[in-house]
Design an enzyme around this catalytic site. Sequence first.
Site, short mmCIF file in Angstrom:
data_model
loop_
_atom_site.label_atom_id
_atom_site.label_comp_id
_atom_site.label_asym_id
_atom_site.label_seq_id
_atom_site.Cartn_x
_atom_site.Cartn_y
_atom_site.Cartn_z
N ASP A 50 27.33 -22.58 -16.84
CA ASP A 50 28.12 -23.81 -16.78
C ASP A 50 28.37 -24.12 -15.31
O ASP A 50 27.74 -23.51 -14.43
CB ASP A 50 29.44 -23.63 -17.53
CG ASP A 50 30.37 -22.70 -16.78
OD1 ASP A 50 31.52 -23.08 -16.50
OD2 ASP A 50 29.94 -21.57 -16.45
N THR A 85 34.89 -17.75 -11.03
CA THR A 85 34.01 -18.46 -11.93
C THR A 85 34.27 -17.94 -13.32
O THR A 85 33.45 -17.23 -13.88
CB THR A 85 32.53 -18.24 -11.57
OG1 THR A 85 32.26 -16.86 -11.58
CG2 THR A 85 32.24 -18.80 -10.21
N GLY A 86 35.47 -18.25 -13.84
CA GLY A 86 35.70 -18.05 -15.28
C GLY A 86 34.52 -18.84 -15.80
O GLY A 86 34.40 -20.01 -15.47
N THR A 87 33.67 -18.24 -16.54
CA THR A 87 32.37 -18.87 -16.67
C THR A 87 31.67 -18.49 -17.95
O THR A 87 32.14 -17.63 -18.71
CB THR A 87 31.49 -18.43 -15.48
OG1 THR A 87 30.26 -19.12 -15.54
CG2 THR A 87 31.20 -16.95 -15.59
N THR A 88 30.56 -19.16 -18.18
CA THR A 88 29.64 -18.73 -19.23
C THR A 88 28.26 -18.67 -18.62
O THR A 88 27.78 -19.67 -18.07
CB THR A 88 29.61 -19.75 -20.38
OG1 THR A 88 30.93 -20.07 -20.74
CG2 THR A 88 28.86 -19.18 -21.56
#
Lengths: 217, 214
Positions: free
Chosen positions: A33, A15-18
């Site tokens: 996100d 989960t490359g994520t924010t």
Amino acid sequence: MEKRSVDSRVRGVSTGTTILAATFDGGVVIGSDSRASIGGEYVSSKTINKVVQVHDQIFCCMAGSLADAQAVTKAAKFHLSFHSVQMETPPLVIAAASVLQELCYNNKEELQAGFITAGWDRKKGPQVYVVPLGGMLVGQPVTIGGSGSTYIYGYVDAKYKPNMSREECLQFATNALALAMGRDNVSGGVAHLVVITETGVEHVVVPGNKLPKFHNE
Amino acid sequence: MEQTRVPPPGKRLKRVVSPVSLYPSKPLCLSDRLSLRAYIANRVTDKLTPIHDRIFCCRSGSAADTQAIADVVTYQLGFHSIELDEPPLVETAANLFRASCYRYREELTAGILVAGWDRRKGGQVYCVPIGGMLVRQPVSVGGSGSSYIYGFMDSNYKPNMTKDQCLELTAAAVSLAMERDGSSGGVVRLASISKDGVERRVILGNQLPKYSTH
């Protein structure tokens, strides 16, 4: 762009994520996100929900390896419900965060997952705790995490004020997520937001086309 | 922009720049720390380098590389301007930077923002990042601290701001980045370039806007 360094060493679905959480006057907003990707090259899910409920009024956002994060939250949910049955009272937010911390710290070699825990309890009201990769635990009024968070440090520092109203905080969180999703290629999709107050929990989902737009779009 | 190469021994210049394009004038803004990993070699460097009367560049990456490139471009542009017998275009200056940065891309670590004013297109900002691309943008940020302020710039920049709004925005953005980036700090240098000339100012550390609430 070959010389650009790759932030995440995560293999498999990540989960490359924010993710973010912010306290306001009377509650807390936690949001993320909805994109899951493999190596930053293939979007394996456009609509994954990274905001997980670990107890009635305590939620958790995950970042990092999806497999690790799901395994940890599953274990944390179990520990927490057991703890709350033993104590005969809803758990404190810090208890939830500590459970995650213990799991992350004791397994720090194998795991690659970070969490933001937010919720409301009767002792201290709305709180936000962050448990990053190594297993530290820190309480803050507002916190951001995930790969997309680097792009919004400036925005959050400038815009966050303590004791905002619920609407202001929700708008702040939506804007921050939209800005990060606009710059980070591994964050995107819809914005999942959860508002937790003394009276209960409310889910807000902002689809991609309803997210705020900024000048360069 | 981050890079995977091991920095060559020597000073590594990292900071945040954000020239903001604004008709008719254009503030350039830089923070000032020059660091050798953990040692700050110079805490009041001037990374805003004049290339011509109304053209400036902001340098990020290796200080040695960018100083060398800026010197070369200043010479080339000065020569070109004398040949033409008129002030050079900002686009020309940007292209000269790009030519050097692209040709020697393997050896260089230089991220440069070129900004200035000319009679043809008014205020302009060109970005020449590592690798040697060239792109014109209304607003641009660069350097190691720039990642932290993308969100802030995206949300706060509006086209056709006044000069003072623009200066305020750039100073605020650089302050925010300096707060988060370990390689950026010191003072904030601003330059505003318009048809009437260049106006430079410095904001000292204790005069910067404060943002931390936690």
